[in-house]
Design a protein around this motif. Sequence first.
Motif: not given
Length: 326
Positions: A140-166
Motif C-alpha cells: 500500500v505504501a508503494g501504491q500511494y507513492q506511485a499514485e501521487y506521482i501519477a497525479s503530480y506529473l499527470k501531463s507526462k507519459n514518460d517519467v524519469k524516476v530515481v528509486l532508492l530502496k531499503g
Amino acid sequence: MKKKIAIILTVIMMLAIFSGCGLKGSVSSNKKVKILFSLSDGSDNFRKLLAKYAENYAKSQNVELTVMDAAGSIEKQVSNMKEAVTSGYSAIICAPVNIDTALQLEKTAEGIPIVFLNSNPKDSLLEKNKYVYVGSDEKVAGQYQAEYIASYLKSKNDVKVVLLKGEKGHPATKGRTEAAKQTLKEKGINAEYVFEDNANWSRQTAKDMFNVFLSTGKKFDCVIANNDEMALGVVDSLRENNIDPSSIPILGVDATSVGKQAVVDGSMKLTIYQPAEGQSKSAVQAAIEIGSGGSLSNIKNVADNGKYIWVPFEKVDSSNVNKYMN
C-alpha cells in the motif's frame, strides 16, 4: 449430636472447596504476563519509536516489558530468544534482524509465543495465536507513492524516476518497490528508472549515492524512496548542489518527525504514515493475549486467519500534515 457435627463438617468442607476454586480462578485470571521485545536495530529512528511506544503502552497496562537491542546482529537476537526462555518470559515481540531467521528464532524460543513486528516472515512460519505478525501492508505504501506521482506529473507519459530502496531482501523493500512500479505501469506511465539502488534505509548513504548520480548530469522527474531517511538524504544532496528540493517531487515513507517537517517546508512532497504507535500497541496487545493463553479475536484489524494484524498506512502531504505534527 453426631448428626449436628456431621452437618457442620460438611458445610466446612463445601466452603473450603468453593474457596479453593475461587482462589484458583483468581490466580489464573490475573496471571502476570512478562514480555521481551527483541529490537533489530535500536539506532534506526523508526525502530526507536516502535520500542518507545511499546514500553509506554505496556506500562499503561501494568505489564512488564523489557527491550533488548540486537544491534543488527543475528547472534544477539538468537541470544535474546534464549534469554526469554531462561528468564521465564510469557511472550516475545520480535522485530527481526533478518527475516530469513524466523524459523531459527521460533525454535530457539522453545514454544514461547512470538509476535513478529515490522518485518513479515513467510506465511508458512506463522500460526494462529502462536506465531503472528503485526505491521502495515507494504504494498500500500508503494501504491500511494506511485499514485501521487501519477497525479503530480499527470501531463507526462514518460517519467524519469530515481528509486532508492531499503535493505536488499527486506520485505518492506520488496513490497514498496514492486507496488510502486506496478502502480505506475497501471496508471499508463512509461517509467524510466534512471537511477535505482539500495541505500539501506540510510540518509548518509542516500546522500552519497545521489551526489554521484547528480555528477552524471542525467535528467530526472521525481524521487521515490522506500523511507523518509533516504528521501532526506536526497534533499541534503540537492541543497549541497544548490538545487531547490521543492522543485522536485521527493517521496518517502514512515512520517518520522523530520520527514513530516520536510513536508511542511516543502522539501518533501509526500510521506506515508506508518503508524509506529499503532503497530507497537497492537503488538503488545497481541503478546498479552497469546502470552496468557488467549486469542487475537478481539484485537482490532486482525485478519480472518488469525495470523496477521494489519495497521493501515496513511498519506501525509501539505494538505493534512499539521494533523500529524506532535
